[in-house]
Structure formats: structure tokens, C-alpha cells
Design a protein around this motif. Sequence first.
Motif, short mmCIF file in Angstrom:
data_model
loop_
_atom_site.label_atom_id
_atom_site.label_comp_id
_atom_site.label_asym_id
_atom_site.label_seq_id
_atom_site.Cartn_x
_atom_site.Cartn_y
_atom_site.Cartn_z
N TYR A 1 77.88 -1.71 24.61
CA TYR A 1 76.93 -2.81 24.82
C TYR A 1 76.87 -3.79 23.64
O TYR A 1 76.70 -4.99 23.83
CB TYR A 1 75.53 -2.25 25.06
N ASN A 2 77.00 -3.26 22.43
CA ASN A 2 76.84 -4.09 21.24
C ASN A 2 77.79 -3.63 20.15
O ASN A 2 78.33 -2.52 20.19
CB ASN A 2 75.40 -3.99 20.70
N GLU A 3 77.96 -4.50 19.16
CA GLU A 3 78.82 -4.19 18.03
C GLU A 3 77.98 -3.60 16.89
O GLU A 3 77.00 -4.21 16.47
CB GLU A 3 79.54 -5.45 17.55
N PHE A 4 78.35 -2.44 16.41
CA PHE A 4 77.67 -1.77 15.31
C PHE A 4 78.58 -1.78 14.08
O PHE A 4 79.79 -1.61 14.20
CB PHE A 4 77.33 -0.32 15.67
N TYR A 5 77.97 -1.99 12.91
CA TYR A 5 78.74 -1.99 11.67
C TYR A 5 77.83 -1.62 10.51
O TYR A 5 76.60 -1.76 10.60
CB TYR A 5 79.39 -3.36 11.42
N PRO A 6 78.41 -1.12 9.41
CA PRO A 6 77.59 -0.76 8.25
C PRO A 6 76.80 -1.97 7.76
O PRO A 6 77.21 -3.12 7.93
CB PRO A 6 78.63 -0.32 7.21
N LEU A 7 75.66 -1.70 7.17
CA LEU A 7 74.77 -2.75 6.68
C LEU A 7 75.53 -3.69 5.75
O LEU A 7 76.17 -3.26 4.80
CB LEU A 7 73.59 -2.11 5.95
N LYS A 8 75.47 -5.01 6.03
CA LYS A 8 76.22 -6.00 5.27
C LYS A 8 75.55 -6.34 3.94
O LYS A 8 76.23 -6.58 2.94
CB LYS A 8 76.38 -7.28 6.10
N ASP A 9 74.23 -6.40 3.94
CA ASP A 9 73.48 -6.79 2.73
C ASP A 9 73.52 -5.63 1.72
O ASP A 9 72.74 -4.69 1.82
CB ASP A 9 72.04 -7.14 3.11
N LYS A 10 74.44 -5.72 0.76
CA LYS A 10 74.63 -4.63 -0.19
C LYS A 10 73.44 -4.46 -1.14
O LYS A 10 73.15 -3.34 -1.58
CB LYS A 10 75.91 -4.84 -0.99
N GLU A 11 72.75 -5.55 -1.44
CA GLU A 11 71.57 -5.44 -2.30
C GLU A 11 70.46 -4.67 -1.57
O GLU A 11 69.81 -3.79 -2.16
CB GLU A 11 71.08 -6.84 -2.69
N LEU A 12 70.26 -5.00 -0.30
CA LEU A 12 69.28 -4.28 0.51
C LEU A 12 69.73 -2.83 0.70
O LEU A 12 68.91 -1.91 0.66
CB LEU A 12 69.09 -4.97 1.86
N GLU A 13 71.03 -2.65 0.89
CA GLU A 13 71.55 -1.29 1.06
C GLU A 13 71.25 -0.43 -0.16
O GLU A 13 70.87 0.75 -0.03
CB GLU A 13 73.06 -1.34 1.29
N GLU A 14 71.38 -1.00 -1.35
CA GLU A 14 71.10 -0.26 -2.58
C GLU A 14 69.63 0.15 -2.63
O GLU A 14 69.30 1.27 -3.03
CB GLU A 14 71.46 -1.11 -3.80
N LYS A 15 68.74 -0.75 -2.21
CA LYS A 15 67.30 -0.42 -2.18
C LYS A 15 67.03 0.71 -1.19
O LYS A 15 66.22 1.60 -1.46
CB LYS A 15 66.49 -1.67 -1.80
N ILE A 16 67.71 0.65 -0.04
CA ILE A 16 67.51 1.70 0.97
C ILE A 16 68.03 3.04 0.45
O ILE A 16 67.40 4.08 0.65
CB ILE A 16 68.22 1.31 2.28
N LEU A 17 69.17 3.01 -0.23
CA LEU A 17 69.75 4.23 -0.78
C LEU A 17 68.83 4.86 -1.82
O LEU A 17 68.69 6.08 -1.89
CB LEU A 17 71.12 3.96 -1.37
N LEU A 18 68.21 4.01 -2.65
CA LEU A 18 67.27 4.52 -3.66
C LEU A 18 66.06 5.15 -2.98
O LEU A 18 65.55 6.20 -3.42
CB LEU A 18 66.83 3.38 -4.59
N LEU A 19 65.57 4.51 -1.90
CA LEU A 19 64.44 5.04 -1.15
C LEU A 19 64.82 6.37 -0.51
O LEU A 19 64.03 7.33 -0.53
CB LEU A 19 64.00 4.03 -0.08
N ALA A 20 66.03 6.42 0.04
CA ALA A 20 66.49 7.65 0.68
C ALA A 20 66.65 8.78 -0.35
O ALA A 20 66.31 9.93 -0.07
CB ALA A 20 67.82 7.40 1.39
#
Length: 419
Positions: free
Chosen positions: A202-221
Motif C-alpha cells: 500500500y505504501n513505501e516504507f523506509y528508515p527515518l531520513k532525519d538523522k538528527e531526529l533519529e539520534e534524539k530518538i535513539l538516545l530516548l530509546a
Amino acid sequence: MAKKWGIRGLVAFGIYVLIMYVYLFHLNNGGIPDSLKGSPSDPETFMTDQELLLSGEYSKIRNFLFFILTPFEWLLYLFILISGLSYLFEKWSNVTKWKIMHNATYLFLLSLLTFIVFFPIDYFRYTLSKGYGISTQEFPSWMRDNIIDFWVNFVITVIVISVLYWLIKKSTKKWWFYAWLLTIPFSIFLMYIQPVIIDPLYNEFYPLKDKELEEKILLLAEEANIPAEHVFEVNMADKTNAMNAYVTGVGDNSRIVLWDTTLNRLSDEEILFIMGHEMGHYVEKHIYIGIFGYILMMFVGLWLLSKLMPWFIRKYGKILKIESLQQIHSLPLLLLISSFLLFFSNPLYNTVSRYQEARADQFAIEIVENPEAAISGFQKLAKAGLSEVNPPTLVKWFRYTHPPMLERINTIEETINNK
């Protein structure tokens, strides 16, 4: 006698539609308690007058459609049975000695009929969503999704129904138990392949593009001791203005998914709260609790079917044109009873789901420590989807898997005030 049943069904449906219309359009004004007026949970503080008007209209129409479509489905199954259409479909399917092909032909005819009957209603819902500015999807894309839906559901249905009726023939008394045992690995298998095989159709899925936001999410995780290598975004902007994020899959296919509309319209702080919410589901094992709950409900549902189906066939078999449970043209009766049981189990399922969502909100508040971003994020979500922040009681019971926005925002506000 069959004609009497049809007339009674139509009259009962008409009375029900009238009652629901009065309840939803005239007995509920969608207001909020006086004590919360002017607070952040009051939609008048974050929605324009036009948005408030559209939200009220859109919510009432959607709620009305929800409450009448399921009983309409029951009426359709009843018509298919008493008119003899189901029997004719099975007769027309006897074109091969291969049982799987016989079942597939019958199911194709039944699925095609229901698709055609419901297509005008589905199209109305599509145009309604587009007219109110929620959907941005063009008709060819929407039609493509419908066709994919048809074939995905058809393939799964052929497998499930063929196995089910084989079990019924093998064991007329314990078929429901054997079917329940098979639903456990099959359901887990579907949940496992959902993110990598079904959803990408139905849709295209891909890893999160915003690497700065990704880093914040990784720190939260990392702070929550959660493996966060499975954070994906999905392109939804071509289909909707609404925003969403969810957890899907099991095992090494589990992932957190963010719609690109969410990424485009919320701040990093608001997105981090949403991520904290989804991490709350992971930490509290809500996916696995959901699997256990589904398996338990299937046990009860299949047992009830094993009791109700033979009773209806014994008592009303002539009217319904069914001689035996083993005949596949009894399927509309099985679908009718299943739909009935599922509809009236919604309040229980939704109550558990709302509790889990509230727990996930609380986890996000504690780990993100930014309740202001949570409130502003919820307000934007409500605006984007023209959400009804304080729905009528029946709507909340039957439709809301999440606490209404009024409750979610007010809970966060109370957390701020108690600090």
C-alpha cells in the motif's frame, strides 16, 4: 416465510437507523464540561470556528455510518442466505473436483458480491473524507488500494475458510477447538509478515531520513533500554492530511512507524513525545498482551460459533437454505454471527485498548518530561483529523481505541498542575 424474514429485517434495520440518527444528530451536542472550558483541552482554544463546525459535522456523519454499516452487513448476509444466492454460488462452484478450487470459486463470487454492494458506500466515505480536507488521495490511488484489499483479503480468506470447513467435516464437535489451535501460529505469522510483505503493498516504507531526529530518538530509546533500530517513516502525504504513528510486527520484524505527515507538521519535541508513547507500548509488552487477548477472544468466539451455528441450522435451516454446517454455503451465517459477536465485543476490547493507550501516554510523560509538547502535539493531531474531542458515550464505547483527546490533554494538564 423467507419473505417475512426479509421484511422484518428491513423494518428492524429502519427503526435502528432512525434511533441512531436521533441519538447522534439531536441528542448529543459534543460539548465539554464547564470546568474545562478555556483549558488546553477545550477545542475552542486551538480550533477555529470553521474547524469546530467541520469537526462536528464530520464526526457525526462518520459515527452514523459506523453504527449503521455493521447491521447493514448483517442484513446483506441474511438476504444472501434466504434468497438462495449462497446456495447458487456453491452450485456454480462445482466446476472442479479440487476442493480448494471449489472453495476459491465460491469465495470469489461471495467476495465480489459484497465488494460491489459496499463499493458505493466506500466511495461515499472516500469523497466525504476528501470533501472535509482529510484525504488527499486521488481516485486511481484509492481504487488501487481497494483492489489490493480485495485480493489480499481473498487469499487469506480462501486459506482460512478452506481449513475451517475441512476441520468441520473431520470433526463436527471439536472443529472449533482445532481451528482455535491453528489460529495461534497463523495469527502470529500474519503479524510477523505484516510489516515486510502486506504493508508495503500500500505504501513505501523506509528508515527515518532525519538523522538528527533519529539520534534524539535513539538516545530516548537508550534511556528506556529499548532497541530502536527499527524506526521507519511511511509516505502518507499523498493520501491524507491526518497524522499517526504506530507499533507493528512481532519479533525481529517489529518496528515503530511514523507517517511523514507527522514528521512534516510536528516539532521534534512533539514527535519525541509520540515516540515515547510508542516506546511505552514496547516496554509494557502491549503487542504481546494484544496477541494473548486476541487468542482468548478467538477461543470464546469459535466456541460460541460451534453452539450457535448448529442451533440456527436446526431451527431455521429451511428458511436460510442450509441443510448442514459442513456445506460451504453456510458461510454467510457464520460471517453474520461472527460480525454480530465482534460488534458487541467492541466495548470490552476498546476499554482494554484505551487503558493501554493511557499507560503509554503516562510512560511518555515520564520519560520525555515535556508535557507542554505533549499537549500541543495532541492539539495538532485533533486539528489535522477534525477529531471529536469529547464523543458521545456509545461512540466512545464502540469506536474509540484511544482515550478521547479531551481526556488525554486534561490528564497531562493535571500532571503539570500536580508538580
